[in-house]
Write an enzyme that holds these catalytic residues in place. Structure first.
Site, PDB file in Angstrom:
ATOM      1  N   TYR A  74     -26.600 -14.164 -14.692  1.00  0.00           N
ATOM      2  CA  TYR A  74     -25.432 -14.754 -14.168  1.00  0.00           C
ATOM      3  C   TYR A  74     -24.382 -14.068 -14.544  1.00  0.00           C
ATOM      4  O   TYR A  74     -23.481 -14.605 -15.084  1.00  0.00           O
ATOM      5  CB  TYR A  74     -25.330 -16.283 -14.995  1.00  0.00           C
ATOM      6  CG  TYR A  74     -26.797 -16.895 -14.870  1.00  0.00           C
ATOM      7  CD1 TYR A  74     -27.279 -17.372 -13.716  1.00  0.00           C
ATOM      8  CD2 TYR A  74     -27.746 -16.813 -16.029  1.00  0.00           C
ATOM      9  CE1 TYR A  74     -28.700 -18.206 -13.508  1.00  0.00           C
ATOM     10  CE2 TYR A  74     -28.987 -17.667 -15.844  1.00  0.00           C
ATOM     11  CZ  TYR A  74     -29.385 -18.096 -14.651  1.00  0.00           C
ATOM     12  OH  TYR A  74     -30.547 -18.782 -14.584  1.00  0.00           O
ATOM     13  N   TYR A  81     -33.550 -28.129 -15.342  1.00  0.00           N
ATOM     14  CA  TYR A  81     -33.680 -26.568 -14.789  1.00  0.00           C
ATOM     15  C   TYR A  81     -34.921 -26.324 -14.571  1.00  0.00           C
ATOM     16  O   TYR A  81     -35.797 -26.451 -15.461  1.00  0.00           O
ATOM     17  CB  TYR A  81     -32.957 -25.675 -15.949  1.00  0.00           C
ATOM     18  CG  TYR A  81     -33.165 -24.124 -15.434  1.00  0.00           C
ATOM     19  CD1 TYR A  81     -32.201 -23.748 -14.878  1.00  0.00           C
ATOM     20  CD2 TYR A  81     -34.089 -23.502 -15.984  1.00  0.00           C
ATOM     21  CE1 TYR A  81     -32.137 -22.444 -14.249  1.00  0.00           C
ATOM     22  CE2 TYR A  81     -33.995 -22.178 -15.500  1.00  0.00           C
ATOM     23  CZ  TYR A  81     -33.350 -21.800 -14.832  1.00  0.00           C
ATOM     24  OH  TYR A  81     -33.247 -20.443 -14.286  1.00  0.00           O
ATOM     25  N   ASP A 141     -42.995 -29.605 -15.473  1.00  0.00           N
ATOM     26  CA  ASP A 141     -42.545 -28.387 -15.752  1.00  0.00           C
ATOM     27  C   ASP A 141     -42.524 -28.153 -17.239  1.00  0.00           C
ATOM     28  O   ASP A 141     -41.515 -28.570 -17.825  1.00  0.00           O
ATOM     29  CB  ASP A 141     -41.097 -28.079 -15.147  1.00  0.00           C
ATOM     30  CG  ASP A 141     -40.529 -26.581 -15.337  1.00  0.00           C
ATOM     31  OD1 ASP A 141     -41.307 -25.802 -16.165  1.00  0.00           O
ATOM     32  OD2 ASP A 141     -39.775 -26.054 -14.726  1.00  0.00           O
ATOM     33  N   LYS A 176     -42.639 -18.829 -20.052  1.00  0.00           N
ATOM     34  CA  LYS A 176     -41.854 -18.378 -21.190  1.00  0.00           C
ATOM     35  C   LYS A 176     -43.134 -17.970 -22.436  1.00  0.00           C
ATOM     36  O   LYS A 176     -43.260 -16.745 -22.342  1.00  0.00           O
ATOM     37  CB  LYS A 176     -41.081 -19.312 -21.332  1.00  0.00           C
ATOM     38  CG  LYS A 176     -39.746 -19.717 -20.617  1.00  0.00           C
ATOM     39  CD  LYS A 176     -38.734 -20.330 -21.280  1.00  0.00           C
ATOM     40  CE  LYS A 176     -37.371 -19.991 -20.567  1.00  0.00           C
ATOM     41  NZ  LYS A 176     -37.006 -20.884 -19.280  1.00  0.00           N
TER      42      LYS A 176
END
Ligand SMILES: *Cc1c(COP(=O)(O)O)cnc(C)c1O
Length: 451
Positions: free
Chosen positions: A22, A160, A265, A294
Protein backbone atom coordinates in the site's frame (compact mmCIF):
# COMPACT_ATOMS: atom_id res chain seq x y z
CA UNK A 1 31.78 1.15 0.47
CA UNK A 2 31.45 1.56 4.20
CA UNK A 3 28.52 -0.06 5.97
CA UNK A 4 26.91 3.33 6.21
CA UNK A 5 27.31 4.05 2.48
CA UNK A 6 25.92 0.62 1.69
CA UNK A 7 22.91 1.28 3.92
CA UNK A 8 22.25 4.60 2.18
CA UNK A 9 22.60 2.94 -1.22
CA UNK A 10 20.14 0.15 -0.38
CA UNK A 11 17.58 2.49 1.13
CA UNK A 12 17.85 4.93 -1.77
CA UNK A 13 17.27 2.23 -4.38
CA UNK A 14 14.43 0.81 -2.30
CA UNK A 15 12.74 4.19 -2.04
CA UNK A 16 13.14 4.98 -5.73
CA UNK A 17 12.24 1.60 -7.24
CA UNK A 18 10.43 -0.82 -4.93
CA UNK A 19 6.76 -0.91 -4.09
CA UNK A 20 5.98 -1.73 -0.49
CA UNK A 21 2.52 -2.77 0.76
CA UNK A 22 0.00 0.00 0.00
CA UNK A 23 2.85 2.38 -0.76
CA UNK A 24 3.06 5.58 -2.72
CA UNK A 25 5.89 5.88 -5.25
CA UNK A 26 5.95 9.67 -5.01
CA UNK A 27 6.27 10.08 -1.25
CA UNK A 28 7.23 6.69 0.14
CA UNK A 29 7.49 6.38 3.90
CA UNK A 30 10.90 5.39 5.23
CA UNK A 31 11.73 1.71 5.62
CA UNK A 32 14.07 0.19 8.17
CA UNK A 33 16.71 -2.25 6.94
CA UNK A 34 16.58 -5.68 8.59
CA UNK A 35 19.94 -7.47 8.67
CA UNK A 36 18.72 -10.68 10.23
CA UNK A 37 16.21 -12.05 12.72
CA UNK A 38 16.36 -14.62 15.48
CA UNK A 39 14.23 -15.49 18.48
CA UNK A 40 11.57 -12.84 18.44
CA UNK A 41 13.99 -10.05 17.54
CA UNK A 42 14.79 -8.23 14.33
CA UNK A 43 18.28 -6.84 13.84
CA UNK A 44 17.93 -3.39 12.25
CA UNK A 45 20.81 -1.43 10.73
CA UNK A 46 20.66 2.24 11.50
CA UNK A 47 22.42 5.22 9.93
CA UNK A 48 25.96 5.35 11.24
CA UNK A 49 26.18 1.57 10.85
CA UNK A 50 24.85 0.75 14.29
CA UNK A 51 22.81 -2.46 14.63
CA UNK A 52 19.93 -2.46 17.07
CA UNK A 53 17.76 -5.34 18.14
CA UNK A 54 13.98 -4.88 18.43
CA UNK A 55 11.21 -7.20 19.59
CA UNK A 56 8.86 -7.97 16.69
CA UNK A 57 5.42 -7.20 18.12
CA UNK A 58 3.86 -7.93 14.71
CA UNK A 59 5.16 -11.48 14.11
CA UNK A 60 5.77 -10.33 10.51
CA UNK A 61 2.08 -9.73 9.92
CA UNK A 62 0.94 -12.40 12.33
CA UNK A 63 2.82 -15.25 10.72
CA UNK A 64 6.04 -15.82 12.71
CA UNK A 65 4.30 -17.45 15.67
CA UNK A 66 7.46 -19.30 16.79
CA UNK A 67 9.81 -16.37 16.12
CA UNK A 68 12.78 -16.46 13.74
CA UNK A 69 15.62 -18.88 13.00
CA UNK A 70 13.67 -21.64 14.71
CA UNK A 71 15.92 -24.73 14.78
CA UNK A 72 13.27 -27.31 13.78
CA UNK A 73 11.93 -25.14 10.97
CA UNK A 74 15.42 -24.34 9.67
CA UNK A 75 16.15 -28.05 9.70
CA UNK A 76 12.94 -28.92 7.83
CA UNK A 77 13.83 -26.36 5.17
CA UNK A 78 17.44 -27.56 4.86
CA UNK A 79 16.35 -31.21 4.64
CA UNK A 80 13.84 -30.47 1.93
CA UNK A 81 16.29 -28.25 0.04
CA UNK A 82 18.58 -31.25 -0.23
CA UNK A 83 15.81 -33.21 -1.98
CA UNK A 84 13.98 -30.58 -4.07
CA UNK A 85 12.67 -27.12 -3.42
CA UNK A 86 9.94 -27.34 -6.03
CA UNK A 87 8.28 -29.57 -8.59
CA UNK A 88 5.03 -28.94 -10.42
CA UNK A 89 1.89 -30.33 -8.80
CA UNK A 90 0.16 -31.18 -12.09
CA UNK A 91 0.56 -34.92 -12.57
CA UNK A 92 3.14 -35.14 -9.75
CA UNK A 93 2.89 -35.34 -5.99
CA UNK A 94 5.31 -35.62 -3.05
CA UNK A 95 5.52 -36.54 0.60
CA UNK A 96 5.60 -32.97 2.00
CA UNK A 97 2.23 -32.17 0.36
CA UNK A 98 0.66 -35.45 1.46
CA UNK A 99 1.95 -35.14 5.02
CA UNK A 100 0.79 -31.54 5.31
CA UNK A 101 -2.63 -32.37 3.84
CA UNK A 102 -3.01 -35.16 6.36
CA UNK A 103 -1.99 -32.89 9.23
CA UNK A 104 -4.37 -30.12 8.19
CA UNK A 105 -7.30 -32.54 8.01
CA UNK A 106 -6.33 -33.99 11.39
CA UNK A 107 -6.27 -30.50 12.96
CA UNK A 108 -9.28 -29.09 11.08
CA UNK A 109 -12.27 -28.00 13.16
CA UNK A 110 -14.90 -30.58 14.05
CA UNK A 111 -17.90 -30.62 16.34
CA UNK A 112 -17.94 -32.43 19.68
CA UNK A 113 -18.69 -36.05 18.99
CA UNK A 114 -17.36 -36.05 15.42
CA UNK A 115 -14.40 -38.39 15.16
CA UNK A 116 -13.04 -36.60 12.14
CA UNK A 117 -13.41 -33.13 10.69
CA UNK A 118 -16.01 -32.79 7.93
CA UNK A 119 -13.29 -30.83 6.07
CA UNK A 120 -11.60 -33.61 4.10
CA UNK A 121 -10.28 -31.97 0.90
CA UNK A 122 -7.31 -29.62 0.77
CA UNK A 123 -6.28 -27.14 -1.93
CA UNK A 124 -2.72 -25.89 -1.36
CA UNK A 125 -2.59 -22.28 -2.49
CA UNK A 126 0.37 -19.94 -2.67
CA UNK A 127 -1.03 -17.04 -0.65
CA UNK A 128 -3.97 -16.14 1.55
CA UNK A 129 -5.68 -14.07 -1.13
CA UNK A 130 -5.45 -16.98 -3.56
CA UNK A 131 -6.94 -19.36 -1.01
CA UNK A 132 -9.89 -16.96 -0.66
CA UNK A 133 -10.25 -16.80 -4.46
CA UNK A 134 -10.32 -20.59 -4.49
CA UNK A 135 -12.91 -20.70 -1.70
CA UNK A 136 -15.19 -18.32 -3.57
CA UNK A 137 -14.63 -20.15 -6.84
CA UNK A 138 -15.57 -23.41 -5.12
CA UNK A 139 -18.82 -21.84 -3.94
CA UNK A 140 -19.64 -20.40 -7.35
CA UNK A 141 -18.83 -23.65 -9.16
CA UNK A 142 -20.81 -25.66 -6.61
CA UNK A 143 -23.99 -23.77 -7.45
CA UNK A 144 -23.34 -23.65 -11.20
CA UNK A 145 -22.97 -27.42 -11.22
CA UNK A 146 -26.19 -27.81 -9.27
CA UNK A 147 -27.98 -26.01 -12.11
CA UNK A 148 -28.83 -22.89 -10.10
CA UNK A 149 -26.01 -20.36 -10.39
CA UNK A 150 -25.86 -17.88 -7.53
CA UNK A 151 -23.72 -14.85 -8.31
CA UNK A 152 -23.32 -13.14 -4.92
CA UNK A 153 -21.44 -13.40 -1.66
CA UNK A 154 -22.93 -12.29 1.65
CA UNK A 155 -20.65 -10.86 4.32
CA UNK A 156 -20.43 -8.26 7.08
CA UNK A 157 -18.84 -4.84 6.89
CA UNK A 158 -15.36 -4.34 8.28
CA UNK A 159 -13.82 -7.54 6.92
CA UNK A 160 -10.51 -8.11 5.18
CA UNK A 161 -10.01 -11.10 2.90
CA UNK A 162 -7.08 -10.18 0.65
CA UNK A 163 -6.10 -7.94 -2.24
CA UNK A 164 -7.00 -9.92 -5.37
CA UNK A 165 -10.28 -8.92 -7.00
CA UNK A 166 -12.72 -11.53 -5.75
CA UNK A 167 -11.20 -11.36 -2.26
CA UNK A 168 -11.24 -7.55 -2.38
CA UNK A 169 -14.95 -7.58 -3.28
CA UNK A 170 -15.81 -9.00 0.16
CA UNK A 171 -13.48 -6.62 2.04
CA UNK A 172 -15.10 -3.66 3.78
CA UNK A 173 -16.39 -1.36 1.00
CA UNK A 174 -14.92 1.76 2.63
CA UNK A 175 -11.72 0.37 4.17
CA UNK A 176 -11.20 -1.73 1.02
CA UNK A 177 -11.65 1.38 -1.15
CA UNK A 178 -14.27 -0.16 -3.43
CA UNK A 179 -14.94 3.27 -4.92
CA UNK A 180 -11.59 3.03 -6.73
CA UNK A 181 -12.69 -0.11 -8.55
CA UNK A 182 -16.33 0.63 -9.35
CA UNK A 183 -17.42 -1.29 -12.41
CA UNK A 184 -14.52 -3.72 -12.07
CA UNK A 185 -15.19 -5.25 -8.68
CA UNK A 186 -18.08 -7.69 -8.28
CA UNK A 187 -20.73 -6.16 -6.01
CA UNK A 188 -21.51 -8.22 -2.93
CA UNK A 189 -24.06 -7.97 -0.15
CA UNK A 190 -22.91 -6.40 3.12
CA UNK A 191 -24.66 -6.66 6.46
CA UNK A 192 -23.67 -4.28 9.26
CA UNK A 193 -20.93 -5.24 11.62
CA UNK A 194 -22.25 -7.17 14.63
CA UNK A 195 -22.01 -5.31 17.96
CA UNK A 196 -18.49 -5.16 19.41
CA UNK A 197 -17.38 -7.54 22.16
CA UNK A 198 -16.76 -11.26 22.52
CA UNK A 199 -19.44 -11.67 25.21
CA UNK A 200 -22.41 -9.93 23.60
CA UNK A 201 -25.35 -12.28 24.18
CA UNK A 202 -28.20 -13.21 21.88
CA UNK A 203 -30.71 -11.17 23.89
CA UNK A 204 -28.59 -8.03 24.12
CA UNK A 205 -30.69 -5.26 22.49
CA UNK A 206 -27.88 -4.34 20.08
CA UNK A 207 -27.55 -7.99 19.04
CA UNK A 208 -31.32 -8.41 18.66
CA UNK A 209 -31.43 -5.37 16.38
CA UNK A 210 -28.42 -6.53 14.36
CA UNK A 211 -29.87 -10.00 13.95
CA UNK A 212 -33.24 -8.70 12.76
CA UNK A 213 -31.66 -6.35 10.25
CA UNK A 214 -29.23 -8.98 9.00
CA UNK A 215 -31.94 -11.62 8.59
CA UNK A 216 -34.09 -9.17 6.65
CA UNK A 217 -31.22 -8.17 4.37
CA UNK A 218 -30.36 -11.80 3.74
CA UNK A 219 -33.98 -12.74 2.99
CA UNK A 220 -34.13 -10.06 0.32
CA UNK A 221 -31.18 -11.65 -1.52
CA UNK A 222 -31.37 -15.30 -0.47
CA UNK A 223 -31.71 -16.82 -3.93
CA UNK A 224 -28.60 -15.01 -5.22
CA UNK A 225 -26.24 -15.86 -2.36
CA UNK A 226 -23.66 -18.56 -3.16
CA UNK A 227 -21.88 -18.32 0.18
CA UNK A 228 -21.56 -16.40 3.41
CA UNK A 229 -17.92 -15.33 3.87
CA UNK A 230 -16.68 -14.22 7.26
CA UNK A 231 -13.70 -13.99 9.59
CA UNK A 232 -15.15 -15.62 12.71
CA UNK A 233 -14.94 -13.63 15.97
CA UNK A 234 -11.99 -11.41 15.00
CA UNK A 235 -11.80 -9.16 11.96
CA UNK A 236 -8.08 -8.58 11.45
CA UNK A 237 -6.80 -6.08 8.89
CA UNK A 238 -10.34 -4.69 8.59
CA UNK A 239 -9.96 -3.13 12.05
CA UNK A 240 -8.92 -5.63 14.74
CA UNK A 241 -12.58 -5.89 15.65
CA UNK A 242 -13.76 -8.51 18.14
CA UNK A 243 -17.36 -9.75 18.02
CA UNK A 244 -19.30 -12.55 19.56
CA UNK A 245 -19.66 -16.19 18.53
CA UNK A 246 -23.43 -15.73 18.58
CA UNK A 247 -23.22 -13.38 15.59
CA UNK A 248 -21.16 -15.97 13.72
CA UNK A 249 -23.85 -18.56 14.52
CA UNK A 250 -26.52 -16.26 13.09
CA UNK A 251 -24.56 -15.90 9.85
CA UNK A 252 -23.99 -19.64 9.73
CA UNK A 253 -27.67 -20.37 10.25
CA UNK A 254 -28.63 -17.99 7.43
CA UNK A 255 -26.34 -19.84 5.03
CA UNK A 256 -27.67 -23.22 6.14
CA UNK A 257 -31.34 -22.18 6.02
CA UNK A 258 -31.03 -20.87 2.47
CA UNK A 259 -28.79 -23.47 0.83
CA UNK A 260 -25.71 -21.24 0.65
CA UNK A 261 -22.24 -22.43 1.63
CA UNK A 262 -20.42 -21.12 4.69
CA UNK A 263 -16.82 -19.93 4.26
CA UNK A 264 -14.68 -19.16 7.30
CA UNK A 265 -11.58 -17.13 6.54
CA UNK A 266 -9.23 -18.15 9.37
CA UNK A 267 -6.09 -16.85 7.69
CA UNK A 268 -5.60 -14.47 10.63
CA UNK A 269 -7.42 -16.34 13.40
CA UNK A 270 -6.22 -19.89 12.68
CA UNK A 271 -3.43 -21.79 14.42
CA UNK A 272 -4.15 -20.48 17.89
CA UNK A 273 -4.09 -16.72 17.49
CA UNK A 274 -7.33 -16.13 19.40
CA UNK A 275 -6.47 -18.69 22.09
CA UNK A 276 -8.21 -21.71 20.54
CA UNK A 277 -6.73 -23.56 17.57
CA UNK A 278 -9.58 -22.19 15.43
CA UNK A 279 -11.95 -19.31 16.06
CA UNK A 280 -14.59 -21.71 14.66
CA UNK A 281 -14.31 -23.71 17.91
CA UNK A 282 -15.49 -20.73 19.93
CA UNK A 283 -18.62 -20.68 17.75
CA UNK A 284 -19.21 -24.45 17.69
CA UNK A 285 -19.65 -24.18 13.95
CA UNK A 286 -17.74 -26.05 11.24
CA UNK A 287 -17.85 -24.23 7.90
CA UNK A 288 -18.21 -25.89 4.50
CA UNK A 289 -15.03 -24.17 3.35
CA UNK A 290 -12.09 -22.94 5.45
CA UNK A 291 -9.14 -20.81 4.41
CA UNK A 292 -5.84 -20.80 6.30
CA UNK A 293 -2.55 -19.01 5.65
CA UNK A 294 -0.33 -16.50 7.46
CA UNK A 295 1.00 -18.61 10.39
CA UNK A 296 0.78 -21.85 8.38
CA UNK A 297 4.54 -21.97 7.72
CA UNK A 298 5.45 -20.17 10.93
CA UNK A 299 6.20 -17.15 8.76
CA UNK A 300 8.94 -18.84 6.73
CA UNK A 301 7.43 -19.10 3.27
CA UNK A 302 4.27 -18.14 1.47
CA UNK A 303 1.65 -20.89 1.66
CA UNK A 304 -2.07 -21.06 2.31
CA UNK A 305 -4.78 -23.67 1.97
CA UNK A 306 -8.48 -23.99 1.28
CA UNK A 307 -10.19 -26.92 2.95
CA UNK A 308 -13.68 -28.10 2.04
CA UNK A 309 -16.13 -30.84 2.90
CA UNK A 310 -16.69 -33.98 0.82
CA UNK A 311 -20.06 -32.59 -0.20
CA UNK A 312 -18.51 -29.38 -1.56
CA UNK A 313 -15.73 -31.32 -3.30
CA UNK A 314 -18.32 -33.57 -4.95
CA UNK A 315 -20.51 -30.65 -5.96
CA UNK A 316 -17.59 -28.75 -7.47
CA UNK A 317 -16.33 -31.82 -9.31
CA UNK A 318 -19.56 -33.16 -10.78
CA UNK A 319 -21.33 -31.28 -13.53
CA UNK A 320 -20.16 -29.25 -16.46
CA UNK A 321 -16.81 -28.02 -15.10
CA UNK A 322 -15.57 -31.49 -14.23
CA UNK A 323 -13.18 -30.20 -11.58
CA UNK A 324 -11.98 -27.21 -9.64
CA UNK A 325 -10.72 -24.64 -12.12
CA UNK A 326 -7.62 -23.43 -10.32
CA UNK A 327 -3.96 -24.49 -10.41
CA UNK A 328 -1.13 -22.11 -9.53
CA UNK A 329 2.40 -22.75 -10.82
CA UNK A 330 3.77 -23.08 -7.29
CA UNK A 331 0.86 -25.12 -5.93
CA UNK A 332 1.92 -27.43 -3.12
CA UNK A 333 5.49 -26.10 -3.05
CA UNK A 334 7.48 -28.85 -1.25
CA UNK A 335 9.76 -26.47 0.64
CA UNK A 336 6.80 -24.52 2.03
CA UNK A 337 4.88 -27.73 2.82
CA UNK A 338 7.83 -29.18 4.75
CA UNK A 339 8.28 -26.09 6.84
CA UNK A 340 4.51 -25.86 7.44
CA UNK A 341 4.44 -29.41 8.72
CA UNK A 342 7.34 -28.69 11.09
CA UNK A 343 5.61 -25.52 12.24
CA UNK A 344 2.34 -27.32 13.01
CA UNK A 345 4.21 -30.01 14.94
CA UNK A 346 6.00 -27.33 16.95
CA UNK A 347 2.70 -25.56 17.59
CA UNK A 348 1.31 -28.71 19.18
CA UNK A 349 4.52 -29.38 21.17
CA UNK A 350 4.70 -25.84 22.51
CA UNK A 351 1.21 -25.83 24.08
CA UNK A 352 -0.01 -22.71 22.33
CA UNK A 353 -3.13 -22.67 24.54
CA UNK A 354 -1.09 -22.00 27.67
CA UNK A 355 1.13 -19.54 25.80
CA UNK A 356 -1.71 -17.51 24.35
CA UNK A 357 -3.72 -17.56 27.61
CA UNK A 358 -0.74 -16.13 29.47
CA UNK A 359 -0.11 -13.56 26.72
CA UNK A 360 -3.77 -12.51 26.75
CA UNK A 361 -3.68 -11.73 30.44
CA UNK A 362 -0.32 -9.93 30.20
CA UNK A 363 -1.54 -7.85 27.25
CA UNK A 364 -4.64 -6.91 29.24
CA UNK A 365 -2.61 -5.73 32.22
CA UNK A 366 0.11 -4.09 30.14
CA UNK A 367 -2.21 -2.11 27.87
CA UNK A 368 -4.61 -0.96 30.58
CA UNK A 369 -2.64 2.25 31.38
CA UNK A 370 -3.45 3.42 27.84
CA UNK A 371 -7.05 3.92 28.99
CA UNK A 372 -5.83 6.93 30.99
CA UNK A 373 -4.75 8.68 27.80
CA UNK A 374 -6.99 11.32 26.27
CA UNK A 375 -6.22 10.15 22.77
CA UNK A 376 -7.28 6.57 23.48
CA UNK A 377 -10.79 5.40 22.68
CA UNK A 378 -10.41 1.86 23.96
CA UNK A 379 -8.23 -1.16 24.57
CA UNK A 380 -9.10 -4.76 23.71
CA UNK A 381 -7.48 -8.18 23.79
CA UNK A 382 -8.31 -11.67 22.57
CA UNK A 383 -5.79 -14.49 22.76
CA UNK A 384 -2.42 -13.22 21.55
CA UNK A 385 -3.93 -10.03 20.14
CA UNK A 386 -3.74 -6.68 21.91
CA UNK A 387 -5.18 -3.46 20.51
CA UNK A 388 -5.13 0.22 21.47
CA UNK A 389 -7.71 2.17 19.50
CA UNK A 390 -7.13 5.91 19.31
CA UNK A 391 -9.74 8.62 18.88
CA UNK A 392 -8.26 9.52 15.48
CA UNK A 393 -5.75 8.37 12.84
CA UNK A 394 -2.36 7.15 14.07
CA UNK A 395 0.85 8.85 12.95
CA UNK A 396 2.23 5.53 11.71
CA UNK A 397 5.81 6.67 11.11
CA UNK A 398 6.08 8.54 14.42
CA UNK A 399 4.65 5.67 16.47
CA UNK A 400 6.95 3.22 14.65
CA UNK A 401 9.99 5.38 15.41
CA UNK A 402 8.98 5.98 19.04
CA UNK A 403 8.53 2.24 19.60
CA UNK A 404 11.89 1.45 17.98
CA UNK A 405 13.52 3.84 20.45
CA UNK A 406 12.00 1.56 23.10
CA UNK A 407 13.26 -1.61 21.42
CA UNK A 408 10.01 -2.72 19.80
CA UNK A 409 8.73 -2.98 16.21
CA UNK A 410 5.06 -2.08 15.69
CA UNK A 411 3.27 -1.13 12.50
CA UNK A 412 -0.05 0.58 13.28
CA UNK A 413 -2.82 1.25 10.76
CA UNK A 414 -5.72 3.68 10.68
CA UNK A 415 -6.64 4.42 14.33
CA UNK A 416 -5.06 1.23 15.71
CA UNK A 417 -1.79 0.51 17.48
CA UNK A 418 -1.81 -3.23 18.03
CA UNK A 419 0.36 -6.27 18.65
CA UNK A 420 0.12 -9.89 17.57
CA UNK A 421 3.32 -11.15 19.20
CA UNK A 422 4.98 -14.52 18.59
CA UNK A 423 3.56 -17.16 20.95
CA UNK A 424 7.07 -17.78 22.30
CA UNK A 425 7.24 -14.24 23.71
CA UNK A 426 8.16 -14.26 27.40
CA UNK A 427 6.46 -12.26 30.13
CA UNK A 428 9.33 -9.77 29.84
CA UNK A 429 8.90 -9.49 26.08
CA UNK A 430 5.18 -8.80 26.43
CA UNK A 431 6.01 -6.21 29.09
CA UNK A 432 8.45 -4.53 26.71
CA UNK A 433 5.85 -4.54 23.92
CA UNK A 434 2.98 -3.13 25.98
CA UNK A 435 5.18 -0.49 27.64
CA UNK A 436 6.51 0.61 24.26
CA UNK A 437 2.98 0.77 22.82
CA UNK A 438 1.55 2.82 25.67
CA UNK A 439 4.54 5.15 25.97
CA UNK A 440 4.75 5.72 22.22
CA UNK A 441 1.05 6.55 22.00
CA UNK A 442 1.47 8.93 24.93
CA UNK A 443 4.57 10.57 23.43
CA UNK A 444 3.16 10.99 19.93
CA UNK A 445 -0.55 11.56 20.49
CA UNK A 446 -1.07 13.17 23.83
CA UNK A 447 -0.66 13.45 27.54
CA UNK A 448 -1.99 11.49 30.45
CA UNK A 449 -5.28 12.87 31.72
CA UNK A 450 -5.04 11.40 35.20
CA UNK A 451 -1.99 11.02 37.40
C1 LIG B 1 -3.86 -11.57 5.45
C2 LIG B 1 -5.23 -12.05 5.18
C3 LIG B 1 -5.63 -12.46 3.89
C4 LIG B 1 -4.73 -12.36 2.69
O1 LIG B 1 -3.61 -13.16 2.77
P1 LIG B 1 -2.32 -12.83 1.85
O2 LIG B 1 -1.39 -13.96 2.13
O3 LIG B 1 -1.81 -11.50 2.29
O4 LIG B 1 -2.79 -12.81 0.44
C5 LIG B 1 -6.92 -12.94 3.75
N1 LIG B 1 -7.76 -13.02 4.80
C6 LIG B 1 -7.40 -12.66 6.03
C7 LIG B 1 -8.37 -12.82 7.16
C8 LIG B 1 -6.13 -12.15 6.27
O5 LIG B 1 -5.79 -11.76 7.51
Amino acid sequence: MTDDQKLTDLLTFDREHLWHPYSCALTPTASYLVESASGIRLQLRRPGGEIISVVDAMSSWWSAIHGYAVPSLDEAARDQLGRMSHVMFGGLTHEPAVALGRKLIELAPRLDGQDESPLQHVFLADSGSVSVEVAMKMAWQFHVNSGRPRPKMFTIRGGYHGDTFAAMSVCDPVGGMHSLFTGVLPEQIFAQRPPAGIDVAADDPAMVAWEQETRALYAAHAAEVAAVVVEPVLQGAGGMYIYSPYAVQVLASLAREHGALLIFDEIATGFGRTGTLWAAQRCAVVPDILTVGKALTGGYLTLAATLCTREVAQGVSSGQSGGLMHGPTFMGNPLACSVALASLELLERNDFRAQTARIESELGTGLEPALDLDCVKGVRTLGAVGVIQLTGPVDVAAIGAAAIERGVWVRPFRDLVYTMPPYVSTTEDIGAITTAMVESVDEVHGGLTTD
